[in-house]
Write an enzyme that holds these catalytic residues in place. Structure first.
Site, PDB file in Angstrom:
ATOM      1  N   CYS A   1       0.865  -1.182   0.000  1.00 18.34           N
ATOM      2  CA  CYS A   1       0.000   0.000   0.000  1.00 18.34           C
ATOM      3  C   CYS A   1       0.904   1.235   0.000  1.00 18.34           C
ATOM      4  O   CYS A   1       1.794   1.348   0.854  1.00 18.34           O
ATOM      5  CB  CYS A   1      -0.852  -0.030   1.269  1.00 18.34           C
ATOM      6  SG  CYS A   1      -1.838   1.442   1.544  1.00 18.34           S
TER       7      CYS A   1
ATOM      8  N   CYS B   1      -1.295   3.747  -6.358  1.00 12.61           N
ATOM      9  CA  CYS B   1      -2.189   3.146  -5.355  1.00 12.61           C
ATOM     10  C   CYS B   1      -2.463   1.729  -5.844  1.00 12.61           C
ATOM     11  O   CYS B   1      -2.813   1.530  -7.022  1.00 12.61           O
ATOM     12  CB  CYS B   1      -3.489   3.941  -5.270  1.00 12.61           C
ATOM     13  SG  CYS B   1      -4.772   3.117  -4.301  1.00 12.61           S
TER      14      CYS B   1
END
Ligand code: DGL
Length: 280
Positions: free
Chosen positions: A78, A189
């Site tokens: 992440c 992302c």
């Protein structure tokens, strides 16, 4: 950690939700003999609009949980969590191998022909020191233009990966980057990987889309080799996926996203209790 645990332990991986599965997929492909343990913190998704402090405290608790469960390396799948917690966790646990991620600006700057590189990410990622240092290192070699992808993480989580609404949200953030001349689009992302068909359609064939997942998996393998953590003993790895959200919904998403890559997987729930993670 004994030598045996070091080798047979799993690769711990976490994200705020489903996005990190795009990294898991590459890790499972590049390191097929390894067991993995994945935590999706869906009780707190999205991370991208939360404060750095809050994300850091979630990340610390998840890392502790993964290590307690026998993880031999921790992959932060992440960008937002890496921006908030990678340096902090490395400092806190100097003996643990952490692999984090950052938007792949370096290869984009190397490959651009127009001299403009677009980055799509969440707000936290752009505010972090990791991104600041990327701009300091490469910002002189190309124009790096950015856009926050509002609502996209939520849509990936709900399975709305090919809807008109998602296309509209994507268009709103991609159009400005494309009209500034970006010929490289960096996915900052991990959730956005699941929007690849729409992103490709909107970007057109002249624009390269850069997904960092293969490079993160390669880096994981490299660090494991350096630290002699590779499991050479077994055949196919086993994969466990845990969520802090709703286990049933998670399971049906995994059936869609994971089954093509392995049949050796199981899933379950994990709960937040006084800032710590505990098995359901
Ligand atoms: N998948 C995460 C990332 O790569 C962000 C998702 C979120 O905002 O929760 O940044």
């Amino acid at each position: 950690m004994t030598k045996q645990n070091r080798v047979s332990g799993s690769i711990g991986i976490f994200d705020s939700g489903l996005g990190g599965l795009s990294v898991w997929r590459e890790i499972a492909r590049q390191l097929p003999g390894e067991n993995t343990l994945y935590v999706a913190d869906q009780a707190h998704v999205p991370y991208g609009s939360r404060s750095m402090d809050e994300i850091r405290s979630f990340c610390e608790a998840i890392a502790v949980f993964l290590l307690e469960q026998g993880a031999k390396i921790v992959v932060i799948a992440c960008n937002a969590a890496s921006a908030a917690a990678l340096h902090y966790l490395r400092k806190l646990y100097p003996d643990v191998a952490f692999v984090g991620m950052e938007p792949a600006v370096k290869p984009a700057v190397k490959n651009t022909r127009t001299g403009v590189v677009g980055v799509l990410a969440t707000q936290t990622t752009f505010q972090g020191k990791l991104f600041e240092s990327l701009i300091a290192a490469y910002g002189n070699h190309a124009r790096v233009v950015t856009c926050v992808g509002h609502g996209l993480v939520e849509n990936v989580e709900s399975g709305a990966v090919d809807t008109l609404e998602t296309e509209k949200l994507l268009k709103e953030c991609m159009d400005p980057l494309l009209s500034m001349g970006a010929d490289q689009l960096v996915l900052g992302c991990t959730h956005y990987q699941f929007l690849m068909p729409l992103i490709r359609k909107l970007a057109g064939s002249a624009v390269s889309i850069i997904d960092p997942a293969p490079a993160v998996a390669l880096q994981t393998a490299r660090v494991m080799k350096q630290r002699q953590l590779i499991n050479t003993n077994q055949g196919k790895g086993r994969h466990v996926f845990l969520t802090t959200g709703k286990p049933e919904t998670f399971k049906s998403n995994l059936e869609r996203l994971i089954t093509p890559f392995t049949d050796k997987w199981e899933t379950g729930g994990v709960n937040w209790q006084s800032g710590c993670l505990v098995h359901v």
